[in-house]
Design an enzyme around this catalytic site. Sequence first.
Site, PDB file in Angstrom:
ATOM      1  N   TYR A  86       0.857  -1.179   0.000  1.00  0.00           N
ATOM      2  CA  TYR A  86       0.000   0.000   0.000  1.00  0.00           C
ATOM      3  C   TYR A  86       0.895   1.231   0.000  1.00  0.00           C
ATOM      4  O   TYR A  86       2.084   1.156   0.363  1.00  0.00           O
ATOM      5  CB  TYR A  86      -0.812   0.059   1.302  1.00  0.00           C
ATOM      6  CG  TYR A  86      -2.001  -0.862   1.401  1.00  0.00           C
ATOM      7  CD1 TYR A  86      -3.043  -0.792   0.492  1.00  0.00           C
ATOM      8  CD2 TYR A  86      -2.112  -1.756   2.473  1.00  0.00           C
ATOM      9  CE1 TYR A  86      -4.168  -1.606   0.638  1.00  0.00           C
ATOM     10  CE2 TYR A  86      -3.228  -2.563   2.620  1.00  0.00           C
ATOM     11  CZ  TYR A  86      -4.248  -2.486   1.692  1.00  0.00           C
ATOM     12  OH  TYR A  86      -5.355  -3.274   1.853  1.00  0.00           O
ATOM     13  N   GLU A 132      -5.199  -1.696   8.964  1.00  0.00           N
ATOM     14  CA  GLU A 132      -4.911  -1.562  10.401  1.00  0.00           C
ATOM     15  C   GLU A 132      -3.976  -0.385  10.657  1.00  0.00           C
ATOM     16  O   GLU A 132      -3.206  -0.371  11.615  1.00  0.00           O
ATOM     17  CB  GLU A 132      -4.331  -2.861  10.999  1.00  0.00           C
ATOM     18  CG  GLU A 132      -5.302  -3.985  11.080  1.00  0.00           C
ATOM     19  CD  GLU A 132      -5.673  -4.563   9.719  1.00  0.00           C
ATOM     20  OE1 GLU A 132      -6.833  -4.368   9.317  1.00  0.00           O
ATOM     21  OE2 GLU A 132      -4.828  -5.179   9.064  1.00  0.00           O
ATOM     22  N   ASN A 190      -9.670   0.544  -2.079  1.00  0.00           N
ATOM     23  CA  ASN A 190      -9.380  -0.688  -1.358  1.00  0.00           C
ATOM     24  C   ASN A 190     -10.641  -1.306  -0.787  1.00  0.00           C
ATOM     25  O   ASN A 190     -11.317  -0.663   0.018  1.00  0.00           O
ATOM     26  CB  ASN A 190      -8.407  -0.428  -0.207  1.00  0.00           C
ATOM     27  CG  ASN A 190      -7.967  -1.723   0.455  1.00  0.00           C
ATOM     28  OD1 ASN A 190      -7.212  -2.498  -0.140  1.00  0.00           O
ATOM     29  ND2 ASN A 190      -8.442  -1.985   1.653  1.00  0.00           N
ATOM     30  N   GLU A 191     -10.935  -2.505  -1.232  1.00  0.00           N
ATOM     31  CA  GLU A 191     -12.135  -3.219  -0.752  1.00  0.00           C
ATOM     32  C   GLU A 191     -13.307  -2.248  -0.676  1.00  0.00           C
ATOM     33  O   GLU A 191     -14.012  -2.173   0.336  1.00  0.00           O
ATOM     34  CB  GLU A 191     -11.881  -3.853   0.616  1.00  0.00           C
ATOM     35  CG  GLU A 191     -10.968  -5.052   0.552  1.00  0.00           C
ATOM     36  CD  GLU A 191     -11.042  -5.906   1.812  1.00  0.00           C
ATOM     37  OE1 GLU A 191     -11.455  -5.409   2.865  1.00  0.00           O
ATOM     38  OE2 GLU A 191     -10.684  -7.089   1.728  1.00  0.00           O
ATOM     39  N   GLU A 267      -5.418 -10.577  -1.467  1.00  0.00           N
ATOM     40  CA  GLU A 267      -5.031 -10.644  -0.051  1.00  0.00           C
ATOM     41  C   GLU A 267      -5.408 -12.017   0.454  1.00  0.00           C
ATOM     42  O   GLU A 267      -6.583 -12.280   0.734  1.00  0.00           O
ATOM     43  CB  GLU A 267      -5.770  -9.592   0.794  1.00  0.00           C
ATOM     44  CG  GLU A 267      -5.283  -8.179   0.596  1.00  0.00           C
ATOM     45  CD  GLU A 267      -6.049  -7.196   1.488  1.00  0.00           C
ATOM     46  OE1 GLU A 267      -6.484  -7.579   2.598  1.00  0.00           O
ATOM     47  OE2 GLU A 267      -6.226  -6.047   1.044  1.00  0.00           O
ATOM     48  N   TYR A 337       1.609 -10.112  12.484  1.00  0.00           N
ATOM     49  CA  TYR A 337       0.555 -10.728  11.674  1.00  0.00           C
ATOM     50  C   TYR A 337       0.645 -12.246  11.617  1.00  0.00           C
ATOM     51  O   TYR A 337      -0.062 -12.893  10.873  1.00  0.00           O
ATOM     52  CB  TYR A 337       0.586 -10.136  10.251  1.00  0.00           C
ATOM     53  CG  TYR A 337      -0.789 -10.014   9.611  1.00  0.00           C
ATOM     54  CD1 TYR A 337      -1.593  -8.909   9.846  1.00  0.00           C
ATOM     55  CD2 TYR A 337      -1.272 -11.015   8.774  1.00  0.00           C
ATOM     56  CE1 TYR A 337      -2.845  -8.792   9.261  1.00  0.00           C
ATOM     57  CE2 TYR A 337      -2.526 -10.909   8.183  1.00  0.00           C
ATOM     58  CZ  TYR A 337      -3.313  -9.795   8.429  1.00  0.00           C
ATOM     59  OH  TYR A 337      -4.550  -9.677   7.844  1.00  0.00           O
TER      60      TYR A 337
HETATM   61  C1  GLA Z   1      -8.783  -6.173   4.433  1.00  0.00           C
HETATM   62  C2  GLA Z   1      -8.055  -4.900   4.037  1.00  0.00           C
HETATM   63  C3  GLA Z   1      -6.626  -4.910   4.493  1.00  0.00           C
HETATM   64  C4  GLA Z   1      -6.519  -5.378   5.928  1.00  0.00           C
HETATM   65  C5  GLA Z   1      -7.120  -6.767   6.035  1.00  0.00           C
HETATM   66  C6  GLA Z   1      -7.075  -7.350   7.423  1.00  0.00           C
HETATM   67  O1  GLA Z   1      -8.566  -7.139   3.555  1.00  0.00           O
HETATM   68  O2  GLA Z   1      -8.101  -4.716   2.643  1.00  0.00           O
HETATM   69  O3  GLA Z   1      -6.131  -3.603   4.375  1.00  0.00           O
HETATM   70  O4  GLA Z   1      -7.203  -4.497   6.730  1.00  0.00           O
HETATM   71  O5  GLA Z   1      -8.476  -6.676   5.715  1.00  0.00           O
HETATM   72  O6  GLA Z   1      -5.798  -7.417   7.902  1.00  0.00           O
END
Ligand code: GLA
Length: 618
Positions: A86, A132, A190-191, A267, A337
């Site tokens: 990122y 996070e 992002n998402e 991811e 992580y």
């Molecule tokens: C999602 C987000 C990431 C991170 C993960 C959990 O996938 O896209 O940035 O927050 O969750 O770690």
Amino acid sequence: MAGFSRRGFLGAVALGGAATVAGTNRVLAEATGRSGLTVRGDEFLLDGEPFRIIAGEMHYFRTHPDQWRDRLLRMRALGLNSVDTYVAWNFHEPRRGQADFSGWRDVARFVETAGEVGLKVIVRPGPYICAEWDFGGLPPWLLEDRNLPLRCSDPAYTDLTLRWFDELLPRLTPLQATKGGPLLALQVENEYGSYGNDQVHLEQLKNAMRERGVDSLLFCSNGPSDYMLRGGNLPDVLATVNFSGDPTDPLKALREYQPEGPLWCTEFWDGWFDHWGEQHHTTDPVETAGHVDKMLAAGASVSLYMATGGTNFGWWAGANYDTGNDLYQPTITSYDYDSPIGEAGELTTKFHRIREAIAKHAPVPDEPLPELPPRLAPQTVRPHETVGLLESLDVLSTPVHSAIPAHMEKFGQPYGLIHYSTRIQGPRAAAGLGISGLADRALVFSDGKYLGTLDRNTPDQTIDIAVPGSSGRLDLLVDTGGRVNFGQLLSDPKGISDRVLLGAQALHGWEVRCLPLDDLSGLRFGLRFGGGTSVGPVFHRAEISVPEPADGFLAFPGWEKGLVWLNGFLLGRYWDVGPQRTLYAPGPLWRRGGNEVLVLEMYRGGGGIEVRSEADLG
Ligand code: GLA
């Protein structure tokens, strides 16, 4: 998902037309012989040759820059061919209009370093990144007006993001594979589908990237639920999915949504993160590697999230908000992580199992594995000097007068603690002091006496205060966790954004002191226990002597909650609620000989500070 088809996009990409991507790539290919990463049917091509992305995520902002190369080499040893990162906008521009790309913030150098060690790069420039990370990577000055619409096409937000892209993207575009660099692909937002459905916003971001010279493959990454895929994708941008566990269903969901095109899990959560006061998360290495194996056997591309997690140094940890239980959940300092490459570069069992899984499908480097970087020997030191924070307010800040106790972003403060004081007319009988709009914990002092802490998670809590004389002094020191980085409660200003009530009466007339704590050189330390007792939080100074700089872990047994600086660098927060027990202190921050450790303990200083050679994440 029956009836939902996106053949338009896929047909076009296969023909090399939709996409300005493919169109531009063709022109470039003629000029440079390089077309970068493109899509043909169900596969990726790199400069025209079949290519599968076997990537892992590493955030340049979570690893000391002197360790970037080391971690990237470990990723290559794992068998990865690419690194995803990122870009955290707030890491570069914590104060409006002052974007910084030097040193640790030199993201172009990170991309180049990856290229030098033989990895391709995938960049996820947000501007919102989740991760996070404080406020999901958005800069705190967006919260000056806490009602600013976020993550949508409202021009008040979009204009700011486009200005940021003006700064960022010209640094990345020369590094694209279409120009001979390592940068293969970039993500849009992002998402997004987990948050909103503003396709205009996604379109604006996509166009902004194209207009600023991004001619690489673009993708949107989302969770695999219907609403996420539908709200978070664009018709002419590759869709990818994020998940943990067995890949069968999520890949099937992606295939149903996008009937043609390469499958890519952008991811694959190979571990997880922790909140303060909760259990430490780990995942089973064999099972995790099994899922990677299955994904590769299905012909999919994969990005491990994370390959190496790193650390939420400083104030950078984010937070979640559990709306079901009305609970603010601050993230810990470590971002290990439970990833295959540990926070201090450890090659974990998961590293070996995943490497074996990858080796079944792609060549892994036939080289000796990197050794563990050196570690400091254990020792315990005692702080020799202290000074109270409340006695140091004048050297740490300049007071500002305000009728209401506004949030720190209103005063132009990006990160840190914040102090509010006022006088209350007396005499008056005891009444309950409560705060609405508190983020996140206020230490309450009446006439210099500590009475207790109000916590955002117990909003109805009050502390009784009486004013026996004609006037009383009230001090509130607000301790902060990270800003929320996910979900609808993303706007999470720090300090006191609403009001302080004594009984039914709102208190007015505040002296506000911003405490970014970014310059502690003015603190006037005195000998420890050398007479007088400090009220409230105390800075403790210790010296740790080491023969050579090396990785270490700091532990604070008997201490309660606070912040730690090593040679002026804020390592992060510690808290005895766990799960994290040690803070990673990377080798490049140490000096041969004496090292200064400063601890701001909010409640109860312990005896010693321990240097350990092993992490304890709970
Ligand atoms: C999602 C987000 C990431 C991170 C993960 C959990 O996938 O896209 O940035 O927050 O969750 O770690």
